[in-house]
Design a protein around this motif. Structure first.
Motif, PDB file in Angstrom:
ATOM      1  N   LEU A  27       1.078  -0.993  -0.169  1.00 52.86           N
ATOM      2  CA  LEU A  27      -0.147  -0.137  -0.121  1.00 52.86           C
ATOM      3  C   LEU A  27       1.051   1.198   0.182  1.00 52.86           C
ATOM      4  O   LEU A  27       1.783   1.378   0.742  1.00 52.86           O
TER       5      LEU A  27
ATOM      6  N   GLY B 119       1.353   5.673  -0.007  1.00 54.51           N
ATOM      7  CA  GLY B 119       0.904   6.956   0.541  1.00 54.51           C
ATOM      8  C   GLY B 119       0.108   7.676  -0.677  1.00 54.51           C
ATOM      9  O   GLY B 119      -0.792   8.669   0.041  1.00 54.51           O
TER      10      GLY B 119
ATOM     11  N   PHE C  92      -7.761   5.015  -3.430  1.00 50.10           N
ATOM     12  CA  PHE C  92      -8.207   5.330  -2.121  1.00 50.10           C
ATOM     13  C   PHE C  92      -7.621   6.587  -1.700  1.00 50.10           C
ATOM     14  O   PHE C  92      -6.308   6.884  -2.340  1.00 50.10           O
TER      15      PHE C  92
ATOM     16  N   ALA D 162      -5.453   8.360   1.103  1.00 50.36           N
ATOM     17  CA  ALA D 162      -4.783   8.234   2.481  1.00 50.36           C
ATOM     18  C   ALA D 162      -5.007   9.256   3.290  1.00 50.36           C
ATOM     19  O   ALA D 162      -5.210   9.032   4.576  1.00 50.36           O
ATOM     20  N   ASP D 163      -5.551  10.368   2.728  1.00 48.53           N
ATOM     21  CA  ASP D 163      -5.682  11.598   3.702  1.00 48.53           C
ATOM     22  C   ASP D 163      -7.203  11.449   4.179  1.00 48.53           C
ATOM     23  O   ASP D 163      -7.571  11.872   5.220  1.00 48.53           O
TER      24      ASP D 163
ATOM     25  N   PRO E   6      -8.094   6.608   4.878  1.00 48.93           N
ATOM     26  CA  PRO E   6      -7.086   5.533   4.579  1.00 48.93           C
ATOM     27  C   PRO E   6      -7.516   4.159   4.688  1.00 48.93           C
ATOM     28  O   PRO E   6      -8.352   3.755   5.565  1.00 48.93           O
ATOM     29  N   VAL E   7      -6.720   3.302   3.909  1.00 50.13           N
ATOM     30  CA  VAL E   7      -7.066   1.750   4.037  1.00 50.13           C
ATOM     31  C   VAL E   7      -6.199   1.288   5.099  1.00 50.13           C
ATOM     32  O   VAL E   7      -5.220   1.613   5.381  1.00 50.13           O
ATOM     33  N   TYR E   8      -6.930   0.343   6.098  1.00 48.06           N
ATOM     34  CA  TYR E   8      -6.321  -0.086   7.145  1.00 48.06           C
ATOM     35  C   TYR E   8      -5.047  -1.000   6.594  1.00 48.06           C
ATOM     36  O   TYR E   8      -5.012  -1.653   5.802  1.00 48.06           O
TER      37      TYR E   8
ATOM     38  N   TYR F  70     -10.970   3.211   6.915  1.00 44.21           N
ATOM     39  CA  TYR F  70     -11.136   3.431   8.346  1.00 44.21           C
ATOM     40  C   TYR F  70     -12.725   3.700   8.634  1.00 44.21           C
ATOM     41  O   TYR F  70     -13.163   3.403   9.609  1.00 44.21           O
TER      42      TYR F  70
ATOM     43  N   LYS G 244       9.195  14.579  -1.813  1.00 41.26           N
ATOM     44  CA  LYS G 244       7.922  14.491  -1.498  1.00 41.26           C
ATOM     45  C   LYS G 244       7.214  16.094  -1.233  1.00 41.26           C
ATOM     46  O   LYS G 244       6.029  16.092  -1.657  1.00 41.26           O
TER      47      LYS G 244
ATOM     48  N   LEU H 190      -2.364   7.984  10.697  1.00 42.10           N
ATOM     49  CA  LEU H 190      -2.257   7.435   9.675  1.00 42.10           C
ATOM     50  C   LEU H 190      -1.324   6.328   9.471  1.00 42.10           C
ATOM     51  O   LEU H 190      -0.916   6.063  10.257  1.00 42.10           O
ATOM     52  N   PRO H 191      -1.946   5.170   8.549  1.00 42.89           N
ATOM     53  CA  PRO H 191      -0.833   4.036   8.412  1.00 42.89           C
ATOM     54  C   PRO H 191       0.393   4.179   8.135  1.00 42.89           C
ATOM     55  O   PRO H 191       0.732   5.400   7.693  1.00 42.89           O
TER      56      PRO H 191
ATOM     57  N   TYR I  65       1.964   3.619   5.631  1.00 37.15           N
ATOM     58  CA  TYR I  65       2.626   4.182   4.324  1.00 37.15           C
ATOM     59  C   TYR I  65       2.333   5.795   4.272  1.00 37.15           C
ATOM     60  O   TYR I  65       2.743   6.071   3.399  1.00 37.15           O
ATOM     61  N   ARG I  66       2.077   6.191   5.396  1.00 36.03           N
ATOM     62  CA  ARG I  66       2.167   7.672   5.675  1.00 36.03           C
ATOM     63  C   ARG I  66       2.880   7.663   7.150  1.00 36.03           C
ATOM     64  O   ARG I  66       2.429   8.162   8.216  1.00 36.03           O
TER      65      ARG I  66
END
Lengths: 383, 182
Positions: A189, A191, A215, A217-218, A221-223, A240, B16, B148-149, B151-152
């Motif tokens: 996954l 960002g 999706f 992320a901000d 987001p996907v779990y 979420y 980034k 956040l997950p 990946y962030r």
């Protein structure tokens, strides 16, 4: 002591010492024992592997609650039970002098019957991050293991499990975690809301593709703890707010439209408002799936957005093919972890916030046990 | 820790930022976010996330937060902390306990101060080099506002942020105030 008392005492002692000889006692004398070591039978479908305290994975028999054995595992460890149920792999990190010294990142192979550590492989530095299955997984045929690294640059170490050697490390900038394909690769996954897809050839070479974002992320987001069905190479990405997106993983993943857990239960889809009260998923391992019928089990609680780690008070069983709620299961104790056995008479497991392991028979709906075992942030069941 | 670690970190985050933020906006926002800093150098990971911080609506945590006891999980700065509070371990809200080292990098949260109703950027810096602090269970927190997950990573609180120190062993977490969020 008087002379009379001394004589009587001596007589009593004499009788007590001599009586076993005089009486014809049929009980045989206990024999000396040899110390030995137990071995486990073939792994049962109802065995369950919760992380307990900060030291171990404790193996329980879900049918009777007995402890079967222990595998060492710190809070930094991850584990995989291989599809043949004969091997258990642990990824672990330690330091030569406890809190300093040389760092050792290792892949350890345990025999599932003896629980002996069969062999160890030195790894590049792993991600030191909260336990989750998606930090370490294997493909369905057990050829490759994929281990998430974070240094803090993101990468995945690919291990050939038969040869027991590191094949290569693949950089996955801006992405994280591993969702194995049916064979020969994994997806991560990212960002920007996309997937990075890494094919690993039999020669060990890697080729990387990127999907389009699917999706936010901000926004929602996907779990991290979304599910991967190794045998089919499918993933169930869950946001979420409770949107489920099934994906078939590969170099060009196919991602199906999202459906809502809440709408499947006849309720409005949950949004992302911080003051919007709804039933929402949450926990450290909020999802599990019975792969024989593709029923999803989600830990649910009432709360607003940003409660994605909050313990669930219910488990919702959802049919992922019909997109409908099958039933809601009340938990005796709020839980942060849900897991399910992979047979057709399944047991549901939940790790309570209070360290209890709850065992629920999904056929009868009965709570079989609710026992304090210092259960932690993750529980694994045999594939 | 080698220079290449910082080089790689800086390059990645600079790239980034360049992709996601206009230069004018980035300079203006990063400037205001860097008003208050700790004695440690602020690495780009903190500046990047602070620059993207948006004003937050009042969350459940915000409504329940208190401003008097920093050794509790509901202290306002702890809106996105995962770990043991260093204030329970011989340190403080921005102070590592004796014998430990603050991580050079951190994850970032945005929390609302109930006293002035302003939102502030918080750097959640881990203290490293000793095994896990044995404190009261009340000091083990796992809050989740705007978390956040992985990946962030800048906004993820599951990561052990003891990168770059002499030891990556986690002991406890602090919540240093960086500045007012816009």
């Amino acid at each position: 002591m008087t002379g009379w008392f001394r004589r009587v005492s001596a007589m009593v002692v004499s009788v007590a010492v001599s009586s076993p000889v005089l009486a014809a006692d049929p009980t045989p004398v206990l024999q000396a024992e040899q110390s030995d070591v137990a071995q486990l039978p073939a792994m049962g479908a109802h065995w369950v592997f919760p992380y307990t305290k900060t030291t171990a994975i404790t193996i329980y028999d879900g049918d009777n609650g007995h402890v079967l054995g222990t595998i060492p595992a710190t809070p930094l460890a991850n584990n995989v039970i291989m599809p043949d149920r004969r091997r258990i792999y642990i990824t672990e990190t330690s330091w030569s002098l406890v809190d300093h010294g040389d760092r050792h990142d290792m892949l350890q192979q345990f025999d599932a019957r003896t629980l002996e550590r069969v062999r160890e492989l030195a790894l590049p530095p792993r991600a030191l991050v909260g336990r989750k299955q998606q930090n370490f997984d294997v493909d369905a045929n057990g050829k490759f293991g994929f281990i998430f690294d974070l240094s803090p640059a993101s990468a995945v170490t690919v291990v050939d499990l038969s040869a027991f050697r590191v094949v290569r490390t693949v950089d996955i900038p801006g992405c994280a975690l591993v969702f194995p394909w049916q064979s020969g690769g994994f997806s991560s996954l990212c960002g920007d809301g996309s997937l990075t897809n890494v094919a690993v050839g039999t020669d060990g070479k890697a080729s990387v593709t990127h999907s389009k974002p699917f999706f936010s992320a901000d926004g929602d987001p996907v779990y991290e703890q979304s599910l991967a069905e190794r045998a089919k190479g499918d993933a169930y990405f869950i946001t979420y707010s409770g949107k489920v997106m099934k994906a078939h993983l590969g170099p060009q993943p196919v991602i199906e439209p999202a459906w809502s857990i809440q709408q499947a239960a006849g309720q409005p889809a949950a949004g992302t408002g911080v003051q919007e009260l709804a039933w929402r998923p949450g926990g450290t391992q909020p999802f599990a799936m019975s792969y024989y019928n593709h029923h999803l089990f989600a830990l649910m609680h009432t709360g607003t957005y940003w409660t994605h780690k909050t313990a669930g008070t219910e488990v919702w069983e959802l049919d992922t093919q019909a997109h409908r709620l099958v039933r809601r299961i009340d938990l005796p104790t709020p839980a942060k972890v849900v897991a399910v056995s992979q047979d057709q008479k399944p047991l549901l497991y939940a790790n309570g916030e209070n360290g209890n392991l709850m065992v629920i028979d999904l056929q009868s709906g009965k709570v079989l046990r609710n026992t304090h075992i210092d259960a932690g942030a993750m529980t694994v069941t045999p594939p | 820790m080698t220079e290449s670690f910082f080089d790689r970190l800086g390059e990645k985050l600079t790239r980034k930022m360049a992709q996601g933020i206009s230069r004018r906006s980035m300079i203006a926002k990063a400037g205001s976010a860097a008003v208050v800093t700790s004695s440690l150098p602020l690495l780009p990971v903190q500046r990047a996330q602070a620059a993207q911080t948006q004003p937050a609506a009042v969350s459940d945590f915000d409504r329940r937060a208190q401003s008097t006891d920093p050794t509790k999980c509901d202290y306002w700065r702890h809106c996105a902390i995962d770990g043991v509070l260093c204030g329970c371990c011989g340190g403080g809200v921005h102070t590592c306990p004796p014998g430990t080292q603050p991580s050079p990098v951190s994850w970032i949260g945005t929390c609302r101060n109930p006293v002035d109703n302003r939102s502030y950027v918080i750097a959640y810096r881990d203290c490293c080099g000793r095994t896990l602090c044995n404190s009261s269970p009340d000091c083990h927190c796992n809050t989740e506002d705007r978390e956040l997950p992985v990946y962030r990573p800048q906004a993820n609180n599951d990561i052990i942020w003891c990168f770059g120190g002499s030891s990556a062993v986690y002991h406890c977490s602090t919540a240093a105030l960086v500045g007012q969020a816009e």
